[in-house]
Scaffold this motif. Structure first.
Motif, PDB file in Angstrom:
ATOM      1  N   LYS A   1       0.863  -1.176   0.000  1.00  0.00           N
ATOM      2  CA  LYS A   1       0.000   0.000   0.000  1.00  0.00           C
ATOM      3  C   LYS A   1       0.901   1.228   0.000  1.00  0.00           C
ATOM      4  O   LYS A   1       1.834   1.310   0.806  1.00  0.00           O
ATOM      5  N   LEU A   2       0.624   2.138  -0.909  1.00  0.00           N
ATOM      6  CA  LEU A   2       1.505   3.283  -1.099  1.00  0.00           C
ATOM      7  C   LEU A   2       0.941   4.538  -0.449  1.00  0.00           C
ATOM      8  O   LEU A   2      -0.257   4.810  -0.538  1.00  0.00           O
TER       9      LEU A   2
ATOM     10  N   TYR B   1       8.791   7.029  -7.827  1.00  0.00           N
ATOM     11  CA  TYR B   1       8.494   5.649  -7.428  1.00  0.00           C
ATOM     12  C   TYR B   1       8.299   4.761  -8.651  1.00  0.00           C
ATOM     13  O   TYR B   1       8.815   3.644  -8.713  1.00  0.00           O
ATOM     14  N   ARG B   2       7.569   5.249  -9.639  1.00  0.00           N
ATOM     15  CA  ARG B   2       7.285   4.426 -10.807  1.00  0.00           C
ATOM     16  C   ARG B   2       8.553   4.136 -11.607  1.00  0.00           C
ATOM     17  O   ARG B   2       8.739   3.027 -12.118  1.00  0.00           O
ATOM     18  N   ILE B   3       9.446   5.129 -11.698  1.00  0.00           N
ATOM     19  CA  ILE B   3      10.719   4.885 -12.379  1.00  0.00           C
ATOM     20  C   ILE B   3      11.555   3.885 -11.588  1.00  0.00           C
ATOM     21  O   ILE B   3      12.176   2.985 -12.156  1.00  0.00           O
ATOM     22  N   MET B   4      11.537   4.022 -10.254  1.00  0.00           N
ATOM     23  CA  MET B   4      12.273   3.082  -9.415  1.00  0.00           C
ATOM     24  C   MET B   4      11.752   1.658  -9.621  1.00  0.00           C
ATOM     25  O   MET B   4      12.533   0.703  -9.761  1.00  0.00           O
TER      26      MET B   4
ATOM     27  N   GLN C   1      17.613  -4.709  -4.177  1.00  0.00           N
ATOM     28  CA  GLN C   1      16.203  -4.806  -3.793  1.00  0.00           C
ATOM     29  C   GLN C   1      16.023  -4.461  -2.315  1.00  0.00           C
ATOM     30  O   GLN C   1      15.107  -3.713  -1.942  1.00  0.00           O
ATOM     31  N   ARG C   2      16.875  -4.972  -1.472  1.00  0.00           N
ATOM     32  CA  ARG C   2      16.764  -4.693  -0.044  1.00  0.00           C
ATOM     33  C   ARG C   2      16.954  -3.196   0.233  1.00  0.00           C
ATOM     34  O   ARG C   2      16.259  -2.606   1.066  1.00  0.00           O
ATOM     35  N   ARG C   3      17.884  -2.582  -0.494  1.00  0.00           N
ATOM     36  CA  ARG C   3      18.125  -1.148  -0.314  1.00  0.00           C
ATOM     37  C   ARG C   3      16.919  -0.330  -0.789  1.00  0.00           C
ATOM     38  O   ARG C   3      16.523   0.641  -0.142  1.00  0.00           O
ATOM     39  N   THR C   4      16.309  -0.749  -1.906  1.00  0.00           N
ATOM     40  CA  THR C   4      15.156  -0.026  -2.446  1.00  0.00           C
ATOM     41  C   THR C   4      13.966  -0.115  -1.497  1.00  0.00           C
ATOM     42  O   THR C   4      13.263   0.865  -1.269  1.00  0.00           O
TER      43      THR C   4
ATOM     44  N   PHE D   1       9.720   6.766   2.200  1.00  0.00           N
ATOM     45  CA  PHE D   1       9.119   7.680   1.236  1.00  0.00           C
ATOM     46  C   PHE D   1       7.790   7.219   0.644  1.00  0.00           C
ATOM     47  O   PHE D   1       6.894   8.032   0.442  1.00  0.00           O
ATOM     48  N   TRP D   2       7.651   5.925   0.327  1.00  0.00           N
ATOM     49  CA  TRP D   2       6.507   5.496  -0.490  1.00  0.00           C
ATOM     50  C   TRP D   2       5.526   4.568   0.210  1.00  0.00           C
ATOM     51  O   TRP D   2       4.326   4.681   0.027  1.00  0.00           O
TER      52      TRP D   2
END
Length: 295
Positions: free
Chosen positions: A20-21, A28-31, A77-80, A87-88
């Motif tokens: 849930k964002l 976020y979408r680019i990430m 992935q863990r960092r993201t 943030f998101w």
């Protein structure tokens, strides 16, 4: 994105990120796109599926359990996910599944199956919601017409003109149509190899209003040929007859005489002037408000 069905022998493995964002912005979408590209380059990757709504679901599929666990433990992935916590994400869950059975179906009549997204053929082109594979047409359009369109549009950052952003925009166009939020009709050449014009029926409101806002643009080389009127005529007919929208609102800057002429020809009536209405190319601009009422 297509429905995934594995060509590999069973079992195979799946990792599901359900979230849930708090904020679903362009960053976020680019990430998310970058993370999917990274996953595609990992050993054992098979495919992915994505769905968005109140809850977002991202499924990645893997040939072996070791490959799936390798993706779960991947540093990037863990960092993201850690960045997303700040943030998101309101909340998320990351799960590993073993897929024991895979049953699939695909309708054979592709012409009928794809009709969920309208495709309207006119005298000189095709009006449609772009397929994901057609994102390069949008990319070419905004970059080739950048200098011409800058005085009439909001200020754009460099990221707006990237192919990645265009791909995200096409996905949003398709999602907005399915969610009844708006319809972006791009007007293409008859063989669909070039984009001529852009029309956006946004902010659809149902209930007692049954209305939307209209915005549009046209290639400089196509000015004065009646292309914009042709595209808008076809789009308005669809919006009214198929979507049952009977009030279409449009605005233009007083100095934009071409836009004023197009709207007048289509039957839009002036309803007023809005001071400092929209921020265009970094400046607040007055706009003349018009509407086409089909009630």
């Amino acid at each position: 994105m297509n429905v995934f069905s594995s060509p590999s022998e069973l079992p195979y493995f799946a990792i599901m990120l359900s979230s849930k964002l708090m904020l679903n912005d362009l960053t976020y979408r680019i990430m998310a796109e970058k993370m999917l590209e990274l996953a595609q380059g990992q050993p054992g990757y098979l495919g992915a599926e994505y769905g968005s709504g109140e809850m977002d679901l991202l499924m990645t599929y893997w040939q072996t359990k070791e490959a799936a666990e390798g993706w779960l433990a991947h540093d990037m992935q863990r960092r993201t996910l850690s960045i997303g916590e700040n943030f998101w994400y309101e909340e998320y869950s990351l799960k590993l599944f073993e897929v024991m059975k895979d049953m699939s179906f695909k309708y054979s009549n592709q012409g009928l199956h794809s009709s969920r997204f309208p495709r309207i053929v006119t005298e000189r082109g095709v009006l449609k919601i772009l397929d994901e594979a057609q994102a390069p047409l949008l990319h070419d359009y905004i970059n080739q017409e950048k200098t011409f369109l800058v005085p009439w549009e909001p200020y754009r950052t460099d990221g707006y003109y990237s192919l990645e952003t265009c791909q995200l925009r096409v996905r949003e166009m398709r999602r907005d149509f399915l969610e009844d939020k708006g319809i972006v009709f791009c007007f293409l050449s008859p063989n669909e190899d070039r984009m001529l014009a852009y029309t956006n029926y946004s902010n659809i409101i149902r209930g007692v209003f049954q209305a939307c806002n209209l915005g549009y643009s046209l290639r400089e080389s196509e000015q004065g040929k009646g292309i914009m009127q042709e595209a808008l005529n076809a789009g308005i007919e669809y919006i009214h007859k198929e979507q049952h929208i009977d009030r279409i609102q449009a605005s233009y800057m007083p100095r934009n005489s071409r836009s004023a002429a197009v709207l007048k020809t289509l039957g839009f009536d002036k309803e007023g002037i809005a001071r400092d209405y929209l921020k265009i190319n970094g400046q607040w601009e007055d706009h003349i408000l018009t509407a086409l009422v089909l009630r």
